[in-house]
Write a protein that holds these residues in place. Structure first.
Motif, PDB file in Angstrom:
ATOM      1  N   GLN A 157     114.694  -2.569 131.133  1.00 45.82           N
ATOM      2  CA  GLN A 157     113.378  -1.919 131.021  1.00 45.82           C
ATOM      3  C   GLN A 157     113.397  -0.871 129.902  1.00 45.82           C
ATOM      4  O   GLN A 157     112.475  -0.798 129.093  1.00 45.82           O
ATOM      5  N   ILE A 180     111.186  -0.847 126.433  1.00 42.81           N
ATOM      6  CA  ILE A 180     110.349   0.288 126.029  1.00 42.81           C
ATOM      7  C   ILE A 180     110.732   0.749 124.629  1.00 42.81           C
ATOM      8  O   ILE A 180     109.860   1.017 123.790  1.00 42.81           O
ATOM      9  N   ALA A 196     109.319  -1.648 122.150  1.00 43.98           N
ATOM     10  CA  ALA A 196     107.853  -1.535 122.111  1.00 43.98           C
ATOM     11  C   ALA A 196     107.430  -0.286 121.343  1.00 43.98           C
ATOM     12  O   ALA A 196     106.483  -0.320 120.546  1.00 43.98           O
ATOM     13  N   LEU A 197     108.131   0.828 121.548  1.00 44.41           N
ATOM     14  CA  LEU A 197     107.783   2.072 120.830  1.00 44.41           C
ATOM     15  C   LEU A 197     107.978   1.888 119.330  1.00 44.41           C
ATOM     16  O   LEU A 197     107.136   2.309 118.527  1.00 44.41           O
ATOM     17  N   LEU A 233     105.258  -0.101 117.943  1.00 49.30           N
ATOM     18  CA  LEU A 233     104.006   0.670 117.865  1.00 49.30           C
ATOM     19  C   LEU A 233     104.020   1.678 116.721  1.00 49.30           C
ATOM     20  O   LEU A 233     103.044   2.394 116.506  1.00 49.30           O
ATOM     21  N   PHE A 238     106.496   4.173 116.226  1.00 53.83           N
ATOM     22  CA  PHE A 238     107.246   5.415 116.448  1.00 53.83           C
ATOM     23  C   PHE A 238     108.641   5.245 115.863  1.00 53.83           C
ATOM     24  O   PHE A 238     109.410   4.388 116.305  1.00 53.83           O
ATOM     25  N   VAL A 273     113.384   6.247 117.352  1.00 53.01           N
ATOM     26  CA  VAL A 273     113.741   6.070 118.761  1.00 53.01           C
ATOM     27  C   VAL A 273     115.111   5.422 118.825  1.00 53.01           C
ATOM     28  O   VAL A 273     115.304   4.310 118.334  1.00 53.01           O
ATOM     29  N   VAL A 308     116.326   4.489 125.050  1.00 53.10           N
ATOM     30  CA  VAL A 308     115.429   4.844 126.145  1.00 53.10           C
ATOM     31  C   VAL A 308     116.092   4.414 127.434  1.00 53.10           C
ATOM     32  O   VAL A 308     116.642   3.313 127.520  1.00 53.10           O
TER      33      VAL A 308
END
Lengths: 96, 96
Positions: free
Chosen positions: A28, A32, A35-36, A39, A41, A44, A47
């Motif tokens: 998970q 994330i 996905a960040l 998007l 960002f 990163v 996570v």
């Protein structure tokens, strides 16, 4: 860090944070993270996705609240084979 | 409270805690509360079950990290119709 209060009579809020152990895959969290990045960002690196429980309890003056909360974790809330947890004690009602 | 650091260049860990809004039913929290009582833990008044995300990120010196993390919440991590969230910024790696 929040106020530590290990013995008390008033209502106490305990916040328990549960995360998968570092050596355990966290699909998970990985999902994330990507996905960040998708998007837009940047930066990163990692996570980790976990659970948080806020328990409001009224403890007897003689009880060690942190000890009680750790027993709750062992008996019900945490699977210690794959999960790590931490306990914070906050006075009164916590605002998320 | 953890150290607040809103601008930085090193790795920063942001901890996001997401809870159902108070007016929203929380069946998982209710189930945990009654399970704890059944297991013999007295004085449990309320339990709220939420999620916790730990995001490790490397931010540019010009970025307001807390602002970036709040945008992540709005864009991906939090459904603000039914959930509330809080953001804590911790320096470096967090130990759960």
């Amino acid at each position: 860090m929040a106020n530590k209060k290990t013995k008390g009579t008033g209502p106490i809020t305990a916040r328990i944070t549960v995360y998968p152990r570092p050596e355990i895959l966290d699909p998970q969290g990985k999902a994330i993270a990507s996905a960040l990045t998708r998007l837009g960002f940047d930066g990163v690196e990692d996570v980790r996705a976990g659970k948080s429980f806020e328990i409001q309890l009224r403890a007897a003056a003689t009880q060690d609240v942190e000890e009680v909360v750790r027993r709750m974790c062992k008996d019900l809330l945490v699977n210690s084979v794959v999960e790590d947890y931490s306990v914070e004690l906050l006075d009164g009602e916590a605002k998320p």
